[in-house]
Design a protein around this motif. Structure first.
Motif, PDB file in Angstrom:
ATOM      1  N   UNK A 205     -11.787  -4.913   5.382  1.00  0.00           N
ATOM      2  CA  UNK A 205     -11.326  -4.150   4.212  1.00  0.00           C
ATOM      3  C   UNK A 205     -10.239  -4.923   3.474  1.00  0.00           C
TER       4      UNK A 205
ATOM      5  N   UNK B  86      -9.053 -11.169  -9.284  1.00  0.00           N
ATOM      6  CA  UNK B  86      -8.227 -10.377 -10.212  1.00  0.00           C
ATOM      7  C   UNK B  86      -8.707 -10.550 -11.651  1.00  0.00           C
TER       8      UNK B  86
ATOM      9  N   UNK C 104      -7.126  -4.826  -1.223  1.00  0.00           N
ATOM     10  CA  UNK C 104      -5.740  -4.366  -1.287  1.00  0.00           C
ATOM     11  C   UNK C 104      -4.811  -5.527  -1.653  1.00  0.00           C
ATOM     12  N   UNK C 105      -3.926  -5.279  -2.602  1.00  0.00           N
ATOM     13  CA  UNK C 105      -3.007  -6.332  -3.037  1.00  0.00           C
ATOM     14  C   UNK C 105      -3.441  -6.948  -4.349  1.00  0.00           C
ATOM     15  N   UNK C 106      -4.685  -6.711  -4.755  1.00  0.00           N
ATOM     16  CA  UNK C 106      -5.139  -7.259  -6.029  1.00  0.00           C
ATOM     17  C   UNK C 106      -4.707  -6.350  -7.176  1.00  0.00           C
ATOM     18  N   UNK C 107      -4.322  -7.005  -8.240  1.00  0.00           N
ATOM     19  CA  UNK C 107      -3.883  -6.257  -9.407  1.00  0.00           C
ATOM     20  C   UNK C 107      -5.075  -5.606 -10.094  1.00  0.00           C
TER      21      UNK C 107
ATOM     22  N   UNK D 236      -6.868  -0.927  -7.526  1.00  0.00           N
ATOM     23  CA  UNK D 236      -6.569   0.016  -6.448  1.00  0.00           C
ATOM     24  C   UNK D 236      -7.540   1.196  -6.440  1.00  0.00           C
ATOM     25  N   UNK D 237      -7.853   1.593  -5.235  1.00  0.00           N
ATOM     26  CA  UNK D 237      -8.822   2.673  -5.047  1.00  0.00           C
ATOM     27  C   UNK D 237      -8.659   3.247  -3.654  1.00  0.00           C
ATOM     28  N   UNK D 238      -9.304   4.378  -3.426  1.00  0.00           N
ATOM     29  CA  UNK D 238      -9.320   4.975  -2.092  1.00  0.00           C
ATOM     30  C   UNK D 238     -10.699   4.728  -1.470  1.00  0.00           C
TER      31      UNK D 238
ATOM     32  N   UNK E 291      -3.912 -15.129  -4.969  1.00  0.00           N
ATOM     33  CA  UNK E 291      -5.035 -14.320  -5.452  1.00  0.00           C
ATOM     34  C   UNK E 291      -4.661 -12.846  -5.457  1.00  0.00           C
ATOM     35  N   UNK E 292      -3.445 -12.559  -5.053  1.00  0.00           N
ATOM     36  CA  UNK E 292      -2.996 -11.159  -4.953  1.00  0.00           C
ATOM     37  C   UNK E 292      -1.697 -10.998  -5.734  1.00  0.00           C
ATOM     38  N   UNK E 293      -1.825 -10.969  -7.051  1.00  0.00           N
ATOM     39  CA  UNK E 293      -0.630 -11.002  -7.882  1.00  0.00           C
ATOM     40  C   UNK E 293       0.207  -9.735  -7.838  1.00  0.00           C
ATOM     41  N   UNK E 294      -0.381  -8.662  -7.370  1.00  0.00           N
ATOM     42  CA  UNK E 294       0.415  -7.437  -7.294  1.00  0.00           C
ATOM     43  C   UNK E 294       1.456  -7.536  -6.183  1.00  0.00           C
ATOM     44  N   UNK E 295       1.202  -8.439  -5.242  1.00  0.00           N
ATOM     45  CA  UNK E 295       2.106  -8.514  -4.092  1.00  0.00           C
ATOM     46  C   UNK E 295       3.370  -9.272  -4.465  1.00  0.00           C
TER      47      UNK E 295
ATOM     48  N   UNK F 296       5.414  -8.613  -6.798  1.00  0.00           N
ATOM     49  CA  UNK F 296       5.699  -8.615  -8.234  1.00  0.00           C
ATOM     50  C   UNK F 296       7.065  -7.975  -8.473  1.00  0.00           C
TER      51      UNK F 296
ATOM     52  N   UNK G 183       2.436   0.145  -6.354  1.00  0.00           N
ATOM     53  CA  UNK G 183       1.275   0.809  -5.730  1.00  0.00           C
ATOM     54  C   UNK G 183       0.200  -0.155  -5.241  1.00  0.00           C
ATOM     55  N   UNK G 184       0.104  -1.304  -5.852  1.00  0.00           N
ATOM     56  CA  UNK G 184      -1.025  -2.170  -5.503  1.00  0.00           C
ATOM     57  C   UNK G 184      -0.758  -3.070  -4.313  1.00  0.00           C
ATOM     58  N   UNK G 185       0.460  -3.085  -3.851  1.00  0.00           N
ATOM     59  CA  UNK G 185       0.709  -3.866  -2.634  1.00  0.00           C
ATOM     60  C   UNK G 185       0.857  -2.957  -1.424  1.00  0.00           C
TER      61      UNK G 185
ATOM     62  N   UNK H 282      -2.343   4.505  -4.547  1.00  0.00           N
ATOM     63  CA  UNK H 282      -2.103   3.117  -4.137  1.00  0.00           C
ATOM     64  C   UNK H 282      -3.450   2.659  -3.586  1.00  0.00           C
ATOM     65  N   UNK H 283      -3.492   1.518  -2.908  1.00  0.00           N
ATOM     66  CA  UNK H 283      -4.694   1.228  -2.139  1.00  0.00           C
ATOM     67  C   UNK H 283      -4.683   2.168  -0.952  1.00  0.00           C
TER      68      UNK H 283
ATOM     69  N   UNK I 158       0.911  -7.218   2.740  1.00  0.00           N
ATOM     70  CA  UNK I 158       0.710  -5.828   2.322  1.00  0.00           C
ATOM     71  C   UNK I 158       1.740  -4.944   3.010  1.00  0.00           C
TER      72      UNK I 158
END
Ligand SMILES: Cc1ncc(C[n+]2csc(CCOP(=O)(O)OP(=O)(O)O)c2C)c(N)n1
Ligand code: SF4
Lengths: 636, 311
Positions: A288, A418, A452-455, A458-460, B3-7, B9, B52-54, B73-74, B97
């Motif tokens: 996941x 992203x 998770x962590x991608x801009x 986000x989802x459930x 590859x995870x820019x929300x982290x 930020x 929320x995205x991290x 969030x995720x 995360x």
């Protein structure tokens, strides 16, 4: 029965180094240009008990353990002989020499360790009479004494190998080289001198009246000796799997161990966890979060994985599980092979749950299909299971080194970056639609995921039924759309397998034959050899080893069944599970099928299948002598 | 570039970001303590600077398991009792995360009890919030592992003969690094505890007392509570394991006597997290494992290179 082959059995107490000795000897034979197939038999016990390994070596291709053997190196069971040990092992002291002696071929050779096996015990076996009857050549040799002379009693295995090499008129070179690679110092010196002394002694003291000799062969490529478990682990590594979670259970432990020994060195992660529920749940969690992950077990542990398996399906999390079957029910026979978890693997987990199941038929297929299992899991976001058994797991075969010379494929499949997420269809709500259900947008059933962590992604993810956004939903229309989409994946996978890949099924024998043999999984090589022999004997037979269990290869199987008048379905279980699957998918061919079943803990030998074929389809009316059962077609 | 820019930020994070307008509205009963957890978490996350995205919230099944349905969030809503193994692995695969697992007392102390022991023992760097309402909510009021002795329900009609579990003492014994109890009726403390737990580098277990007015009307014990960090009567050194053990023993007894003590009970400020231990052993990648799949220049090892010993 061809005699241009050697089937060498080394038998003794488990824990006596039978494994390592045989592994080295097998490699030495391989290096001399021969084709190798090994078969390992061991009891479910840590120390003591009788164990043997058979090495089949021939100048031609070998796909199975063969029938019987023609050279026995019988060591004593040192553990059973230990007077301090309280356990009673009955006649196990003599077992290495006595067990399955009937299977020694006519003209075969016996070397036994007269330093370990008591004369009185041996006398009970009527060895001389039987040797005379069967033209066996018996060499009682004090291997223990020979090793002792060099101060290393435990090295009696090496003495046995030296004697073997002399009796087979082999060159010692390959064995010496292997020893030199594997050891050093005093240990190496001692082993080499025991080996050479034993060799010389046998050459000088015995007359070689027997006909068994090491065959000659020539490989034009570099060969490697790998097990089914190796092939699975290597397939996973080449496909970019860098996360494994597991809990030990024979025979799956082999794959788990091989992966654990390699992954951390490659920047991967291995986790031994509290139970199999956790193991599969960890694989789901890692996948996941964006790693290529796997878990696995044998039947009992796989039972515990049923819920995480369903979770992966509902949340559309890619997941690869391997299931290495052993005899059941319950704890069954932990070290004996059986193919009786097929239905367990196909149908476990609640609801209309679906997964992809592949059953590799040999070591090369184990590698290829592991890679395919990862490809399908990540491309289609679906659990895939590789089902195999204790036999395939533990047997070794030589493979061209170049077979493994392939590109890694560490892609995450239908996973967005992203940049791609920015363009994904979620303008209306401002929210990423993880579980897109529109049939036009998701023709093959797949709705790309974010991590998770991608801009912007986000989802459930929920194990409950959900809206395209991921939120829990019980709306009837949405339910049908989502269900249909998930079902479309299986159809698309079938289409991809049919159209873009060579068939995963293996065909052999006489293409125009009217009679067939069908098998699946680890029995494939044995059946292949049986079909070859039947054709040599004047029959006209074709065979198929089926690997795709789900989605079922309907087109291919229809074609095969149309083309034959009758077929034998060979499998290693008591309830004809694969025939049940055939019947479920293509019931109209039911009357053409007879099952041939074996479930005594030992895999089929090719000779048994030849015999079974002749009795059921080949016009012979004798009763089967092998431990097999027939189950005729419905209405028969 | 990651590859995870929300982290990681750096920006001002608005609390409302965790609640966009079109989210489903909570289906919890009016007066349910679960609202308190949701609120405290929504307040705590922006305050510790997490967007929320991290954040990945992983829940089990139960009323409590719906937490991440109402938090934007995720999220991963898993299966009954299995949130911890799923959460652990997500954190291992991507340690950057912020992983928060949550579930009910049935979920976490009953069906998932084994996972709790092992996650605590391994001291995974994550936060675990257990909604402790001393009853099974979603399945309509059956006795749970934290129901007091004598608790009557449809499945224990004569009153439970079982001693309730002592979840925090058990986690301490197992090896959790941060242990606290808070209550929905104490929103300020709840938020502070969650913030501490998230920032703690190891396994943080919060037993979060949530009232269930629908099935557990008699559970008056959540009021009054005493904050042990605020009260002079309960001074104890939270970094001392033995003192913490004594304290927890006391509070877990009192819980069923009508007096509720809450607050931070134990903080292990020495033991490394599991990730740190695994890194020291050379068994964790230097960079998040997941990043590698996006790195086109990464040289993937091949099985071909392992064949030497098979020759
Ligand atoms: C394997 C499994 N067993 C049982 C259930 C049914 N079930 C759903 S929620 C639940 C209990 C929930 O109680 P708790 O964890 O205390 O959470 P609450 O609803 O009180 O928040 C049960 C038994 C299930 N979903 N899965
Ligand atoms: S049943 Fe109890 S726990 Fe569930 S929502 Fe209602 S009050 Fe809350």
């Amino acid at each position: 029965m061809t005699d241009d082959e050697l089937i060498w059995r080394i038998a003794g107490g488990s824990g006596d180094g039978i494994d390592s000795t045989s592994q080295n000897f097998a490699k030495a034979l391989m290096r001399s240009g021969l084709d190798i197939f090994t078969h390992r038999h061991y009891p479910s016990r840590i120390r003591g008990g009788h164990t043997y390994v058979e090495i089949r070596a021939a100048g031609h291709e070998v796909q199975s353990r063969g029938d019987g053997y023609n050279f026995l190196l019988a060591l004593g069971d040192s553990f059973a002989r230990n007077p301090k040990e309280e356990a009673v092992y009955g006649d196990e002291e003599i077992k290495p020499l006595s067990e399955n002696l009937d299977e020694l071929r006519e003209g075969g050779v016996i070397v036994y360790d007269s330093g370990l096996l008591e004369e009185d015990d041996v006398a009970e076996l009527d060895l001389d009479e039987r040797a005379e009857e069967n033209d066996w050549h018996v060499f009682p040799i004090n291997l223990r004494g020979m090793a002792k002379e060099h101060g290393r009693e435990v090295m009696r295995n090496t003495a046995g190998v030296g004697v073997t090499a002399a009796l087979l008129e082999m060159d010692l070179e390959h064995i010496e080289n292997l020893m030199t690679d594997a050891m050093s110092g005093d240990v190496l010196e001692a082993n080499l001198s025991i080996l050479r002394d034993a060799y010389k002694m046998a050459q000088e003291e015995y007359e070689f009246e027997h006909d068994v000799r090491a065959p000659t062969g020539e490989h034009d490529e570099e060969q490697v000796l790998v097990s089914g478990s190796n092939a699975i682990a290597y397939g996973a590594i080449d496909e970019g799997c860098r996360f494994i979670a597991g809990y030990p259970m024979t025979p799956w432990t082999d794959v788990f161990t091989i992966m654990t020994q390699n992954l951390p060195k490659m920047g991967g992660i291995s986790e031994q966890v509290e139970d199999e529920i956790a193991a599969a749940a960890l694989a789901v969690g890692a996948s996941h979060a964006g790693a290529k992950a796997m878990s696995g077990s044998s039947g009992g542990g796989f039972a515990l994985m049923s819920e995480p398996l369903g979770l992966a399906e509902m949340t559309e999390t890619p997941l690869v599980l391997v299931e290495s079957m052993r005899a059941g029910p319950s704890t069954g026979m932990p070290t004996k092979p059986e193919q009786a978890d097929l239905e367990h693997v196909l149908y476990t987990s609640q609801g209309d749950s679906q997964r992809v199941v592949f059953a590799p038929g040999n070591i090369e297929e184990a590698y290829d299909q592991t890679r395919m299992a990862f490809h399908v899991a990540y491309e289609y976001q679906i659990p895939t299971i590789l089902i195999y058994d204790q036999k395939l797991s533990g047997e070794n075969k030589n493979v061209d080194e170049s077979f493994f010379d392939r590109e890694p494929n560490p892609t995450l499949g239908s996973t967005l970056t992203e940049e791609e997420l920015k363009e994904a269809a979620h303008e209306a709500s401002g929210k990423f639609m993880r579980f897109q259900s529109d049939p036009d947008e998701t023709e093959n059933g797949v709705s790309p995921r974010s991590l998770p962590g991608q801009k912007g992604g986000r989802y459930l993810a929920s194990g409950n039924e959900h809206w395209p956004s991921g939120h829990i939903a019980e709306d009837p229309d949405n339910r049908v759309l989502q269900m249909d989409r998930r079902k479309r994946k299986i159809e698309s996978i079938r289409r991809e397998l049919d159209e873009e890949h060579d068939s995963q099924q293996t065909y052999f024998g006489d293409e125009d034959a009217d009679l067939g043999i069908i098998t699946w999984g680890s029995q494939q090589g044995t059946v292949e050899e049986a079909v070859e022999r039947l054709n040599d004997n004047g029959h006209s037979v074709k065979g198929i080893g089926v690997s795709d269990m789900m989605p079922f290869p309907e087109g291919e199987m229809t074609e095969f069944l149309e083309s034959v008048d009758e077929a034998l379905v060979v499998e290693m279980n008591a309830s004809a599970q694969f025939r049940g699957l055939l019947q479920k998918e293509l019931g109209r061919y039911g009357p053409k099928l007879t099952s041939m079943l074996k479930y005594n803990g030992n895999p089929f030998e090719p000779g048994e299948i030849v015999e079974g074929f002749e009795i059921r389809l080949g016009g012979d009316s004798a009763e089967p002598t092998a431990q097999v059962r027939f189950e005729p077609a419905a209405g028969d | 570039m990651s590859a995870f820019n929300a982290i990681g930020e750096e920006r001002e994070i608005d609390r409302d970001e965790f609640t966009p307008g079109n989210e489903p509205q909570p289906t919890w009963c009016p007066g349910c303590g679960d609202f308190g957890v949701l609120k405290a978490l929504k307040q705590a996350l922006p305050e510790v600077g997490r967007n929320p995205e991290e954040v990945l919230t992983v829940t089990g099944i139960g009323c409590s398991g719906k937490l991440n349905s109402y938090l934007d969030s995720y999220g991963f809503h898993t299966i009954h009792g299995r949130s911890l193994p799923v959460a652990r692995a997500a954190k291992l695969a991507n340690p950057e995360l912020e992983v928060v697992a949550a579930g009910g007392d049935g979920d976490g102390y009953g069906i998932g009890g084994n996972h709790l022991i092992h996650t605590a023992r391994e001291n995974h760097d994550m936060t675990y919030i257990v909604f402790n309402n001393e009853v099974f909510g979603l399945t309509k009021g059956q006795t749970s592992p934290t129901s007091p002795k004598g608790h009557k329900s449809k499945t224990q009609p004569s009153g439970s003969a079982k001693t309730p579990i002592r979840p925090l003492s058990q986690s301490l014994n197992a090896g959790a690094g941060y242990i606290a109890r808070t209550a929905a009726v104490n929103p300020n403390q709840a938020k502070e505890i969650i913030k501490e737990a998230i920032e703690y580098d190891g396994f943080a277990h919060i037993d979060f007392l949530t009232q269930c007015p629908t099935w557990n009307k008699d559970a008056k014990q959540y009021v009054p509570y005493i904050d042990i960090q605020e009260s002079d009567d309960y001074e104890h050194d939270t970094t001392d394991r033995e003192e913490a053990a004594r304290m927890m023993f006391e509070t877990e007894n009192k819980l069923y006597e009508g007096e509720v003590l809450t607050g931070r009970y134990y903080v292990d400020d020495e033991s490394p997290s599991y990730q740190a231990e695994k890194t020291a052993l050379g068994e964790m990648p230097d960079e998040p494992l997941v990043e590698r799949y996006f790195d086109d220049d990464y040289e993937w090892e091949r099985s071909y290179d392992l064949l030497e010993r098979h020759k």
